[in-house]
Scaffold this motif. Structure first.
Motif, short mmCIF file in Angstrom:
data_model
loop_
_atom_site.label_atom_id
_atom_site.label_comp_id
_atom_site.label_asym_id
_atom_site.label_seq_id
_atom_site.Cartn_x
_atom_site.Cartn_y
_atom_site.Cartn_z
N LYS A 515 6.80 1.98 -0.01
CA LYS A 515 6.62 3.44 0.01
C LYS A 515 5.07 3.65 -0.42
O LYS A 515 4.71 4.51 0.24
CB LYS A 515 7.36 3.91 -1.39
N ALA A 516 4.47 3.09 -1.23
CA ALA A 516 3.16 3.14 -1.42
C ALA A 516 2.18 2.69 -0.40
O ALA A 516 1.28 3.50 0.02
CB ALA A 516 2.64 2.25 -2.51
N TRP A 517 2.82 1.85 0.59
CA TRP A 517 1.93 1.31 1.68
C TRP A 517 1.97 2.49 2.86
O TRP A 517 0.91 2.99 3.30
CB TRP A 517 2.39 0.16 2.46
N GLN A 519 2.84 5.52 2.21
CA GLN A 519 2.11 7.07 1.51
C GLN A 519 0.44 7.16 1.87
O GLN A 519 -0.09 8.02 1.71
CB GLN A 519 2.51 7.23 0.13
N GLU A 520 -0.02 5.92 2.05
CA GLU A 520 -1.49 5.83 2.31
C GLU A 520 -1.95 6.66 3.57
O GLU A 520 -3.09 6.78 3.97
CB GLU A 520 -2.03 4.42 2.48
N ILE A 521 -0.84 6.43 4.61
CA ILE A 521 -1.01 7.24 5.67
C ILE A 521 -0.76 8.52 5.87
O ILE A 521 0.63 8.80 5.47
CB ILE A 521 -0.31 6.34 6.97
N GLU A 522 -1.23 9.61 6.27
CA GLU A 522 -0.91 11.19 6.05
C GLU A 522 0.29 11.25 7.01
O GLU A 522 0.17 10.73 8.20
CB GLU A 522 -1.87 12.05 6.33
#
Length: 801
Positions: A515-517, A519-522
């Protein structure tokens, strides 16, 4: 401070020396660092080295001999925004000298001779052809003083000359001196022999001062040459070494492993330089190639030395006075495109100082008009590698028509996917389209090198999407479970932001890191719910450019002009085919739009509608409620706004508001105009006009264009696409043969025994009836049965076929 990475190519090994700047570089520093890497010793090397640098912006290979030249090269690399500088370093070989001879010649007289001498081309004599007859720099034919041969002051070789020299000729020397008779039959040939124990009068001053370094310095094909001299000459030669960048250069004295490797290099060189040659001599002992254009002085001659295998270039004239093949074809093609299709864009970018081919942009006026007037403002951009003799990359811009069909907009041949190449391509595309500043546009890319920076520079107001397939390709390197794969694609295809949030929460339950990975992409770059609604395109992958690249097929291996002509004909043909297809449509919607409407109509049957008035509805399905507003062309699910086609909720409201009969007539008002049949017709209204054959193209006076450095990798060229990490390899053909008659595996129809033909059944039935005893007065009771069985079996056989 600008710093470059320094790499040295030494003895076929690439050695990384770290980073350095122009203020701290020198030849001794570079060689000292190289010596430390090779030997581990900190002592300053005492050997002599040769050093070259390949300049990628010009294709030149420059020799470096002084610190100032080295510093200037460093600054040039920095000015051209290069990050790495590569040196070719070779240790100067030890050259053994031939043994010295000493002769006792008492009191040689000082009288002069008037000699008229010329060098003999031994290959010309042996094979009777007009060969290398270049006169050395230090030979003065017909003068009073002639310097011949590389003879030092300590060497005392003697020339025996008789009275015949006064007539301008050189008489033959007897066979007792070991000189071949055939060689001496050539008029003007110089016969040289070592004479022992004889008193010969000769002026030794004739042999002094010859220091020529002309092409003939290496030219000697005498069978009597001593092995020591051959070894010295071979060591003096320069072994061929392909410089960084793949550029091929020849020079006198250059040696090659064998005749086959030299032939292959000459073929590649002809492609590199863009000319054709004719083979004057071409056997295992010598090669003589000349430019095919009559009157052009380009010529190369090589023959074997030492072990009769190694080839050495003896003479080489690199001057071209012909109009080479490549000089005008690109410019003539651009001229013909402009003549046959006025308004089209054909641009050729050249590198300087030498006019070297760099980039080529092509887009037709019909493509521009169709995109601007009929297509949605959505463009996919991508690059594919070319596998021809010069390599390079084909950049492409592909749009979509109203039927979601591929619409190639522009192509560009360039050196690679770099920031500079993408900037040039997108800048040229923007200038050609004359795209309005206030009109929205969206680009889809795979986030390749330089493309994002170029988009921000040339199209700062454009919306940018990332191909979800490429995002997932990187995502699965770390998070590769089946559950996460399904959740990723559900999140990417979610029109509703609430659905997107729920799916992202599910991903966090499975893996917090996943999920964190993501979320780094808009989300606006990869999820439908965050796309710009004015684009009216819901594509999350860049498959349209991948599909266009796959259409190129074997033409990626062809020359640049062959590839461009194939693309032109492909687009020209599809323009006409789609005009004809559109004329057969019975609906006002393209087939793909009609398919979406049918699917949404089936889904709308399970909805429960609540009409609030003025075309506003609340739709209840099995899980939740959605609000739809017909006047605003919006639905809470988000699909209508993003795709431009009414969703199931909207279709239910339209059918309720206008009734079953009126809904069909008014449905066109609720579909975006860029997805209609009229928009499709507008897209292909123009045409791309054909271009005459190459042989009929007009000659134009243009600047010569040098081809780019040829790129040839070791090994067999790879024609199959390199698979990504985790991607399944192409399935090989497996399994056994299936019979076309009985549909069983293991045999074909020729060897099939399961089903018999009518002819074979007749024969079998006849044999069976003849083998049975006669009944009823000798009549065969089985004959009528045999006929019936044969007919039935024939029908079965025909059915299987």
């Amino acid at each position: 401070m600008d710093i470059l990475d320094v790499v040295v190519n030494y003895d076929t090994t690439m050695i990384d020396l770290g980073s350095c700047d122009a203020d701290n570089i020198s030849l001794i520093t570079l060689l000292h660092a190289l010596s430390e890497k090779i030997t581990g010793s900190e002592e300053v090397p005492s050997e002599e080295y040769c050093m070259w640098v390949f300049c990628p912006w010009s294709g030149e290979r420059k020799e470096v001999t002084t610190d100032m030249e080295l510093i200037d090269l460093f600054r040039s690399f920095v000015d051209h925004k290069e990050r790495k500088i590569v040196f070719d370093v070779e240790k100067k070989p030890y050259i053994p000298l031939p043994p010295e001879y000493s002769f006792n010649i008492p009191n040689p007289p000082t009288n002069d001779f008037n000699l008229n001498l010329g060098f003999s081309d031994f290959a010309n004599n042996d094979f009777n052809y007009e060969g290398d007859d270049d006169v050395p720099d230090a030979v003065s034919v017909g003068s009073d003083v002639v310097s011949v041969g590389s003879v030092g002051s300590d060497s005392e070789e003697v020339v025996e000359v008789d009275d015949a020299m006064e007539d301008g000729g050189v008489d033959r020397v007897g066979d007792e001196h070991g000189v071949d008779d055939e060689m001496n039959e050539v008029h003007g040939a110089l016969a040289v022999a070592v004479v022992e124990d004889e008193d010969v009068s000769v002026n030794l001053e004739l042999m002094e001062g010859y220091q020529s370094k002309s092409d003939d310095e290496y030219f000697s094909e005498s069978e009597d040459e001593k092995p020591e001299a051959k070894i010295a000459r071979l060591m003096k030669g320069n072994p061929f070494k392909k410089i960084v960048g793949g550029h091929i250069e020849f020079e006198v004295g250059q040696t090659h492993d064998n005749v086959y490797s030299l032939r292959a290099l000459l073929k590649d060189y002809a492609i590199q330089e863009g000319f054709n040659f004719k083979k004057m001599k071409n056997d295992n002992n010598r090669l003589t190639y000349e430019c095919k254009k009559e009157g052009c002085p380009w010529r190369l001659h090589a023959s074997n030395i030492l072990n009769d295998v190694t080839m050495q270039i003896k003479t080489y004239n690199n001057n071209h006075e012909c109009h080479r093949v490549y000089r005008s074809e690109e410019a003539r093609y651009a001229f013909m495109v402009q003549q046959c299709n006025p308004g089209s864009a054909v641009y050729i970018a050249l590198q300087q100082p030498k006019p070297t081919f760099h980039r080529f942009f092509l887009s037709f006026e019909a493509q521009r008009m169709g995109f601007m007037e009929g297509c949605r403002p959505f463009i996919g951009i991508d690059g594919c590698h070319l596998k021809g003799p010069y390599g390079g990359v084909l950049l492409s811009a592909v749009a979509l028509d109203a039927n979601s069909g591929l619409y190639p907009l522009a192509v560009c041949i360039c050196e690679g996917e770099t920031l500079l190449s993408w900037t040039w391509f997108l800048s040229t595309l923007r200038g050609f389209l004359k795209y309005p500043e206030d009109r929205p546009i969206c680009f889809m890319s795979d986030r390749q090198k330089g493309v994002l920076g170029a988009l921000k520079t040339e199209w700062p107001k454009a919306n940018i999407r990332y191909c979800a397939r490429y995002i997932y390709a990187n995502f699965r390197k770390t998070y590769s479970t089946k559950k996460l794969k399904d959740l990723f694609w559900e999140a990417s295809r979610a029109y509703d932001r609430h659905v997107f949030k729920r799916v992202m929460a599910d991903i966090g339950v499975v893996s917090v890191g996943a999920k964190a990975w993501l979320q780094e992409i808009e989300p606006k770059h990869w999820s439908r719910h965050a796309f710009e609604p004015s684009i009216k395109c819901d594509h999350v992958t860049n498959n349209m450019t991948e599909a266009f690249n796959s259409l190129l097929g074997e033409y990626r291996v062809r020359t640049y002009l062959s590839l461009l002509e194939y693309i032109r004909r492909l687009v020209m043909t599809r323009f006409q085919q789609r005009k004809e297809d559109c004329s057969r449509w019975k609906s006002e919607f393209p087939p793909t739009v009609n398919k979406k409407i049918v699917k949404a109509s089936l889904e709308s049957r399970v909805l429960k509608m609540i009409h609030a008035g003025e075309g506003e509805y609340e739709m209840l399905d099995l899980t939740r409620a959605y609000t739809a507003k017909l006047r605003d062309a919006t639905c809470e699910c988000g699909q209508w706004q993003i795709s431009g086609v009414p969703c199931s909720h909207a279709l239910a409201g339209i059918r309720n508001f206008y009734g079953m009969g009126g809904a069909k007539e008014r449905l066109i008002d609720f579909i975006h105009p860029s997805l209609s049949k009229s928009a499709f017709e507008t897209t292909y209204r123009s045409m791309i006009h054909p271009i005459p054959d190459l042989s009929t193209w007009a000659d134009i006076d243009v600047q010569p264009v040098i081809p780019p450095p040829m790129k040839k990798k070791a090994g067999r060229p790879k024609l199959v696409r390199k698979r990504e990490f985790g991607e399944k390899q192409k399935a090989a053909r497996r399994g056994s043969v299936i019979c076309a008659k009985c549909k069983q595996a293991g045999h074909n129809k020729r060897t099939c025994k399961g089903v018999q033909t009518s002819r074979s059944n007749k024969g079998a039935a006849t044999d069976a009836s003849s083998s049975q005893p006669a009944q009823g007065g000798g009549a065969s009771s089985s004959q009528p049965l045999t006929v019936v069985q044969t007919q039935q079996q024939s029908q079965v056989t025909m059915h299987l076929d």
